[in-house]
Design a protein around this motif. Structure first.
Motif, mmCIF file in Angstrom:
data_model
loop_
_atom_site.group_PDB
_atom_site.id
_atom_site.type_symbol
_atom_site.label_atom_id
_atom_site.label_comp_id
_atom_site.label_asym_id
_atom_site.label_seq_id
_atom_site.Cartn_x
_atom_site.Cartn_y
_atom_site.Cartn_z
ATOM 1 N N HIS A 143 0.839 -1.196 0.000
ATOM 2 C CA HIS A 143 0.000 0.000 0.000
ATOM 3 C C HIS A 143 0.880 1.254 0.000
ATOM 4 C CE1 HIS A 143 -2.858 3.025 1.529
ATOM 5 N NE2 HIS A 143 -3.760 2.273 0.944
ATOM 6 N N PRO A 144 0.432 2.336 -0.658
ATOM 7 C CA PRO A 144 1.238 3.572 -0.703
ATOM 8 C C PRO A 144 1.635 4.124 0.652
ATOM 9 C CG PRO A 144 -0.533 3.676 -2.315
ATOM 10 C CD PRO A 144 -0.764 2.426 -1.524
ATOM 11 N N VAL A 145 0.890 3.796 1.721
ATOM 12 C CA VAL A 145 1.255 4.312 3.040
ATOM 13 C C VAL A 145 2.641 3.830 3.458
ATOM 14 C CG1 VAL A 145 0.299 2.442 4.452
ATOM 15 C CG2 VAL A 145 0.287 4.771 5.345
ATOM 16 N N TYR A 146 3.116 2.730 2.866
ATOM 17 C CA TYR A 146 4.437 2.205 3.186
ATOM 18 C C TYR A 146 5.441 2.432 2.054
ATOM 19 C CZ TYR A 146 1.619 -0.191 6.672
ATOM 20 O OH TYR A 146 0.748 -0.466 7.696
ATOM 21 N N ALA A 147 5.105 3.278 1.113
ATOM 22 C CA ALA A 147 5.950 3.461 -0.072
ATOM 23 C C ALA A 147 7.347 3.960 0.296
ATOM 24 C CB ALA A 147 5.286 4.424 -1.048
ATOM 25 N N LYS A 148 7.466 4.801 1.317
ATOM 26 C CA LYS A 148 8.759 5.374 1.688
ATOM 27 C C LYS A 148 9.388 4.691 2.886
ATOM 28 C CE LYS A 148 7.609 9.963 -0.142
ATOM 29 N NZ LYS A 148 7.503 11.412 0.172
ATOM 30 N N ALA A 149 8.824 3.559 3.290
ATOM 31 C CA ALA A 149 9.364 2.856 4.445
ATOM 32 C C ALA A 149 10.715 2.236 4.111
ATOM 33 C CB ALA A 149 8.386 1.765 4.896
ATOM 34 N N SER A 150 11.634 2.307 5.067
ATOM 35 C CA SER A 150 12.947 1.689 4.897
ATOM 36 C C SER A 150 12.820 0.180 5.064
ATOM 37 C CB SER A 150 13.912 2.252 5.936
ATOM 38 O OG SER A 150 13.564 1.762 7.224
ATOM 39 N N PRO A 151 13.848 -0.582 4.676
ATOM 40 C CA PRO A 151 13.797 -2.033 4.891
ATOM 41 C C PRO A 151 13.555 -2.408 6.354
ATOM 42 C CG PRO A 151 15.566 -1.489 3.371
ATOM 43 C CD PRO A 151 15.033 -0.186 3.878
ATOM 44 N N SER A 152 14.163 -1.681 7.292
ATOM 45 C CA SER A 152 13.965 -1.971 8.718
ATOM 46 C C SER A 152 12.523 -1.709 9.129
ATOM 47 C CB SER A 152 14.917 -1.131 9.573
ATOM 48 O OG SER A 152 16.258 -1.439 9.292
ATOM 49 N N GLU A 153 11.953 -0.625 8.623
ATOM 50 C CA GLU A 153 10.559 -0.301 8.931
ATOM 51 C C GLU A 153 9.616 -1.362 8.375
ATOM 52 O OE1 GLU A 153 11.508 4.483 8.596
ATOM 53 O OE2 GLU A 153 10.394 3.450 7.024
ATOM 54 N N ARG A 154 9.911 -1.838 7.191
ATOM 55 C CA ARG A 154 9.061 -2.845 6.572
ATOM 56 C C ARG A 154 9.100 -4.166 7.348
ATOM 57 N NH1 ARG A 154 7.060 -1.454 1.728
ATOM 58 N NH2 ARG A 154 6.641 -3.623 1.207
ATOM 59 N N ILE A 155 10.241 -4.471 7.950
ATOM 60 C CA ILE A 155 10.344 -5.716 8.719
ATOM 61 C C ILE A 155 9.430 -5.670 9.941
ATOM 62 C CG2 ILE A 155 11.875 -7.079 10.188
ATOM 63 C CD1 ILE A 155 14.125 -6.473 8.219
ATOM 64 N N VAL A 156 9.447 -4.543 10.672
ATOM 65 C CA VAL A 156 8.597 -4.478 11.861
ATOM 66 C C VAL A 156 7.120 -4.437 11.471
ATOM 67 C CG1 VAL A 156 10.370 -3.452 13.315
ATOM 68 C CG2 VAL A 156 8.831 -1.957 12.053
ATOM 69 N N GLU A 157 6.786 -3.802 10.332
ATOM 70 C CA GLU A 157 5.402 -3.817 9.872
ATOM 71 C C GLU A 157 4.986 -5.228 9.443
ATOM 72 O OE1 GLU A 157 3.149 -1.758 10.177
ATOM 73 O OE2 GLU A 157 4.121 0.191 10.453
ATOM 74 N N GLN A 158 5.888 -5.920 8.754
ATOM 75 C CA GLN A 158 5.583 -7.284 8.336
ATOM 76 C C GLN A 158 5.327 -8.166 9.553
ATOM 77 O OE1 GLN A 158 8.800 -9.310 6.381
ATOM 78 N NE2 GLN A 158 7.454 -10.847 5.452
ATOM 79 N N GLU A 159 6.125 -7.995 10.600
ATOM 80 C CA GLU A 159 5.957 -8.783 11.814
ATOM 81 C C GLU A 159 4.603 -8.509 12.464
ATOM 82 O OE1 GLU A 159 9.298 -10.032 14.833
ATOM 83 O OE2 GLU A 159 8.518 -8.061 15.397
ATOM 84 N N ALA A 160 4.207 -7.242 12.506
ATOM 85 C CA ALA A 160 2.928 -6.897 13.118
ATOM 86 C C ALA A 160 1.753 -7.394 12.274
ATOM 87 C CB ALA A 160 2.827 -5.382 13.318
ATOM 88 N N TYR A 161 1.811 -7.206 10.952
ATOM 89 C CA TYR A 161 0.732 -7.666 10.086
ATOM 90 C C TYR A 161 0.604 -9.186 10.105
ATOM 91 C CZ TYR A 161 -0.792 -3.378 7.802
ATOM 92 O OH TYR A 161 -1.349 -2.148 7.542
ATOM 93 N N ALA A 162 1.730 -9.888 10.150
ATOM 94 C CA ALA A 162 1.680 -11.346 10.104
ATOM 95 C C ALA A 162 1.092 -11.953 11.371
ATOM 96 C CB ALA A 162 3.089 -11.907 9.871
ATOM 97 N N ASN A 163 1.030 -11.170 12.462
ATOM 98 C CA ASN A 163 0.613 -11.734 13.751
ATOM 99 C C ASN A 163 -0.564 -11.020 14.403
ATOM 100 O OD1 ASN A 163 2.872 -13.834 14.537
ATOM 101 N ND2 ASN A 163 3.944 -12.087 13.641
ATOM 102 N N HIS A 164 -1.124 -9.986 13.756
ATOM 103 C CA HIS A 164 -2.160 -9.221 14.461
ATOM 104 C C HIS A 164 -3.482 -9.965 14.595
ATOM 105 C CE1 HIS A 164 -3.078 -7.261 10.305
ATOM 106 N NE2 HIS A 164 -3.948 -8.206 10.525
#
Length: 301
Positions: free
Chosen positions: A227-248
Motif C-alpha cells: 500500500h502507498p502508506v508504506y511506499a517510503k518505508a525503509s527495509p527496517s521499517e518494513r520488517i517491523v510492519e511485516q511482523e505486526a501484520y503477520a501476527n495481528h
C-alpha cells in the motif's frame, strides 16, 4: 536505520468494506468468521528489566482527544453500532429471476462459504465477546505501561491508527470503531505489537525493533505492505510492519508481548470504564469527537 520521524501505522486491509453483495453461494460472497487464538485467562502481570522513563505528558493537537477510561463507554457504544451494521443479512434481489443476496463482513484471505454456511451465519450472527475482552485488556495494559491513547486523525495519510514512539502516543482515527469490534481489536493488537517492539529495545519511546515473531509470507500480507502508506518505508521499517501484520490476528499475542517486554509506569492503573453507560456529564468525550457511525467505505488507496 529507522528514521526517528517514522510512525508505525495500521491501514484498513483490502477487503475491509462492510460487505459484499451477490447471489447466495456466489464467489463474491466469500467470507467467514475470523479464527482467533483464545484470550489468556491469567491476570496481566509484567516482567522485564528495562528502566522506566519519566512519563512526560505529550502535547495533543487541537484535533486530538485523549481516550481515557471515562471515555470508553462511548467508544464501546460506537463499536456496538458498527457490529450491528456489519451483521450478515439476507435481502431479496429485485428483477427477473429474483433470488437473494447476503451482505456481511469479509476478511482478506478467507475461503469462500457455501450457501448453507452463509444461511447459518445469518441465523446465528457472530458474537464479539472475545474481541471486546481483548480491546478492554489492551486499553488497560497500554495505559499501564505509559502509552497515551488518543482519538484523532493519524499524521500519516491513509492510516487508521499509528504508534508514535517519540511521544509514546497511540493515535486512532475517530471513525475506526465504526468498523466494529473485530476490525478494531485487530487494529489495536497490531499497534500494541509495535509498542512491544519499542519496549524490547529497553525503553518505551525507542524505535521498534523486530521481536523475532514468525513472518509467513502470503498474498494478503504482500498486498497490505504494498500500500502507498508504506511506499517510503525503509527495509527496517518494513520488517517491523511485516511482523505486526503477520501476527495481528492472534488477539492474545500482544498482551503476552506487552507483559514480557514492557514495564508498568508508577501511578498508571489503566482502569477501564467500558462497562459503564456513556453519559454527557463532565469528563465524557464530546460526541463531536466520536462521530455518528457511517459506512466504512473502501480501503485507502
Amino acid at each position: 536505520m529507522i528514521r526517528t520521524a517514522y510512525r508505525f501505522a495500521w491501514r484498513c486491509p483490502a477487503g475491509c468494506p462492510e460487505g459484499a453483495r451477490g447471489g447466495v453461494g456466489a464467489a463474491a460472497l466469500a467470507g467467514s468468521l475470523l479464527a482467533l487464538a483464545p484470550l489468556l485467562a491469567a491476570g496481566l502481570g509484567f516482567s522485564g528489566s528495562w528502566l522506566p522513563l519519566a512519563a512526560a505528558a505529550p502535547v495533543l493537537r487541537p484535533q486530538d482527544a485523549a481516550l481515557t477510561p471515562s471515555h470508553e463507554p462511548l467508544l464501546f457504544r460506537q463499536l456496538d453500532q458498527g457490529d450491528q451494521r456489519g451483521r450478515p443479512r439476507i435481502t431479496p434481489i429485485p428483477g427477473p429471476g429474483g433470488g437473494v443476496a447476503i451482505t456481511y463482513l469479509k476478511e482478506p484471505g478467507e475461503a469462500p462459504l457455501t450457501a448453507s454456511q452463509l444461511r447459518r451465519l445469518v441465523a446465528n450472527p457472530p458474537q464479539y465477546d472475545r474481541e471486546r475482552a481483548v480491546i478492554t485488556a489492551l486499553l488497560q495494559t497500554l495505559r499501564r505501561v505509559g502509552v497515551t491513547l488518543v482519538l484523532g486523525p493519524p499524521r500519516k495519510s491513509g492510516a487508521l491508527a499509528e504508534w508514535e514512539p517519540k511521544t509514546a502516543v497511540l493515535r486512532i482515527r475517530p471513525d475506526a470503531a465504526n468498523r466494529g469490534s473485530r476490525s478494531f481489536a485487530r487494529m489495536l493488537n497490531h499497534e500494541a505489537i509495535h509498542v512491544a517492539q519499542s519496549c524490547s529495545t529497553g525503553q518505551l519511546r525507542a524505535m521498534p525493533k523486530p521481536l523475532g515473531l514468525p513472518k509467513p509470507t502470503s498474498a494478503v500480507l504482500d498486498r497490505q505492505l504494498s500500500h502507498p502508506v508504506y511506499a517510503k518505508a525503509s527495509p527496517s521499517e518494513r520488517i517491523v510492519e511485516q511482523e505486526a501484520y503477520a501476527n495481528h490476528n492472534q488477539l492474545d499475542l500482544s498482551l503476552q508481548l506487552l507483559r514480557r517486554h514492557c514495564r508498568p509506569v508508577a501511578g498508571q492503573t489503566g482502569a477501564s470504564e467500558s462497562g459503564k453507560r456513556a453519559g454527557s456529564g463532565p469528563g465524557r468525550l464530546p460526541l463531536s469527537r466520536l462521530p455518528n457511525p457511517a459506512p466504512a467505505g473502501p480501503p485507502p488507496r
